[in-house]
Enzyme design. Structure first.
Site, PDB file in Angstrom:
ATOM      1  N   HIS A  99      -1.265   4.454   7.133  1.00 59.31           N
ATOM      2  CA  HIS A  99      -0.573   4.993   5.956  1.00 59.31           C
ATOM      3  C   HIS A  99      -0.182   6.772   6.075  1.00 59.31           C
ATOM      4  O   HIS A  99      -0.867   7.237   6.801  1.00 59.31           O
ATOM      5  CB  HIS A  99      -1.443   4.984   4.677  1.00 59.31           C
ATOM      6  CG  HIS A  99      -1.860   3.261   4.464  1.00 59.31           C
ATOM      7  ND1 HIS A  99      -3.122   2.932   5.183  1.00 59.31           N
ATOM      8  CD2 HIS A  99      -1.253   2.528   3.988  1.00 59.31           C
ATOM      9  CE1 HIS A  99      -3.291   1.743   4.873  1.00 59.31           C
ATOM     10  NE2 HIS A  99      -2.086   1.320   4.220  1.00 59.31           N
TER      11      HIS A  99
ATOM     12  N   SER B  30       0.898  -1.172  -0.069  1.00 59.06           N
ATOM     13  CA  SER B  30      -0.114   0.119  -0.158  1.00 59.06           C
ATOM     14  C   SER B  30       1.070   1.157   0.056  1.00 59.06           C
ATOM     15  O   SER B  30       0.468   2.356  -0.134  1.00 59.06           O
ATOM     16  CB  SER B  30      -0.832   0.015   1.379  1.00 59.06           C
ATOM     17  OG  SER B  30      -0.333  -0.107   2.341  1.00 59.06           O
TER      18      SER B  30
ATOM     19  N   ASP C 176      -4.354   7.799   7.849  1.00 58.41           N
ATOM     20  CA  ASP C 176      -5.398   6.999   8.670  1.00 58.41           C
ATOM     21  C   ASP C 176      -4.736   6.086   9.678  1.00 58.41           C
ATOM     22  O   ASP C 176      -5.466   5.032  10.030  1.00 58.41           O
ATOM     23  CB  ASP C 176      -6.027   6.234   7.400  1.00 58.41           C
ATOM     24  CG  ASP C 176      -4.832   5.251   6.882  1.00 58.41           C
ATOM     25  OD1 ASP C 176      -3.692   5.063   7.130  1.00 58.41           O
ATOM     26  OD2 ASP C 176      -5.325   4.873   5.952  1.00 58.41           O
TER      27      ASP C 176
END
Ligand SMILES: *[C@@H]1O[C@H](CO)[C@@H](O)[C@H](O)[C@H]1NC(C)=O
Ligand SMILES: *[C@@H]1O[C@H](CO)[C@@H](O)[C@H](O)[C@H]1NC(C)=O
Ligand SMILES: *[C@@H]1O[C@H](CO)[C@@H](O)[C@H](O)[C@H]1NC(C)=O
Length: 380
Positions: free
Chosen positions: A345, A42, A342
């Site tokens: 991330h 990610s 978040d």
């Protein structure tokens, strides 16, 4: 050619290249990469999971794109700043079937991915298989092309040319999920014991890409896992577990051990793959120094984050709930004041800060800016 013949020949070749580059104005020239092929999780997924499984919801993308862009971030990722620096467009996810353009590369990174086979849907070996298939399809299409009649075939605007594969930059940011998943299920010692196997699989992936013609590799080490707010929240209870920056010390020690061994592997790969050029990028130190200097750099407490909630009522970024009259899940006013977007991330502001420090080579081994990384010396 046997390797005993190749080695001096290659050193000579590299020397000539370097002297040539130095001769042109005393400094190394830019590499003019025409494509980037990226592999990762990610930290560099620009839309794979959105395309393949389910769409990343708003408010992801709110700062830069103005809508969800497949990135788990309010805006751009480090890979986007890399593309900007190399004057190339943002990378389309290989798995996306809509509005993609692979002329200047493709992104095989997918959120949740591990290096180790079988520990995630799109693990590194799968990403490499996808690359191999991509390259063979592109090559086949060009081979079928009748150049005397078909100079501007529709696909040539959207696909790299066969010769771009050996002149591209191959970027990696992966390993964090191997460590994070390991730490959720095993002891610290067991995770540390698994690192050689994780890295053997990393080397296998690099070897496969090298066989396919990849030459220039830019490898990010893994960040300070124990500084991610969601790791801090779940692992702070043990006394003495947090360091002076509020990060979970044993988790960072695992990341540091991984990075130490990753660097050794890269030195080994560089010696084995004679025409390869590797840059090892110490993203860990950049992220850790940002966390240590958060206030001076204009950020709030690094354990805070902008979107979603882990306290009181737990809800992921992108979801909302009203509990006892309080609405949970709304993003903060100003994401650029948070290092974490978040809880897991980094925010665009943090990614930009980190990118500005790694792109010029000040955290790279050897210390070469990304634009010149095709010249990275074989013996830093
Ligand atoms: C390419 O097209 C030209 C013109 O139609 C034709 O003469 C030639 O045979 C074709 N070449 C191939 C390899 O098909
Ligand atoms: C909501 O109120 C109930 C009853 O007073 C309480 O048990 C619960 O913890 C509250 N939940 C939150 C998230 O504040
Ligand atoms: C790289 O950029 C950072 C941040 O912009 C700066 O502090 C550093 O001095 C630069 N290093 C080099 C080697 O140019």
């Amino acid at each position: 050619m046997s390797s005993s013949v190749r080695l001096p020949f290659l050193c000579f070749f590299v020397l000539i290249q370097l002297l040539g580059a130095l001769g042109r104005g005393g400094r190394l020239t830019g590499c003019e990469f025409s494509a980037i092929f990226n592999f990762g999780d990610s930290n560099s997924d620009t839309g794979a999971i959105s395309a393949a499984l389910s769409e990343v919801p708003p408010p992801n993308g709110m700062t830069f794109f103005g809508h969800p862009s497949g990135r788990l971030c309010d805006g751009r990722l480090i890979i986007d700043f890399i593309a900007e620096d190399l004057k190339l467009p943002y990378l389309s996810p290989y798995l996306d079937s809509i509005e993609t353009n692979f002329r200047h590369g493709a992104n095989f990174a997918a959120s949740g991915s591990s290096i180790r086979r079988g520990y995630s849907l799109f693990d590194l070996s799968i990403q490499v298989s996808q690359f191999v298939r991509f390259k063979s399809r592109v090559t086949e299409l060009y081979n079928r092309l009748n150049l005397s009649t078909d100079k501007t075939s529709a696909f040539s605007y959207r696909l790299p040319r066969p010769q771009d594969f050996s002149r591209a930059l191959y970027t990696f940011d992966i390993g964090q999920n191997d460590l994070a998943n390991g730490l959720n299920q095993m002891t610290v010692d067991q995770v540390i014991a698994s690192i050689p196997d994780i890295l053997s699989q990393f080397s296998e992936a690099v070897n496969k890409l090298y066989e396919e013609g990849a030459r220039v590799f830019w490898v990010h080490n893994t960040g300070p896992l124990g500084c991610l707010p969601n790791r801090v929240i779940y692992h702070q209870s043990k006394p003495g577990n947090l360091d002076q920056n509020g990060c979970v010390r044993p988790q960072n020690e695992v990341a540091e051990e991984f990075n130490k061994q990753l660097k050794d592997r890269i030195l080994l790969l560089r010696a084995q793959l004679l025409a390869s050029v590797f840059t090892y990028v110490d993203v860990y130190s950049v992220k850790y120094s940002l966390i240590g200097e958060a206030k001076d750099q204009g950020f709030f407490d690094p354990s805070s984050f902008c979107c979603g909630s882990y306290y009181g009522y737990q809800i992921d970024c992108g979801k909302k709930a009203i509990v006892n009259g309080t609405e949970y899940g709304n993003p903060c006013e100003d994401p650029s004041k948070h290092i974490s977007w978040d809880g897991t991330h980094y925010s665009e502001a943090a990614n930009k800060w980190v990118a500005s420090r790694i792109l010029n080579g000040s955290f790279s081994y050897p210390a070469v800016p990304i634009r010149k990384s095709c010249h990275a010396s074989r013996n830093p």
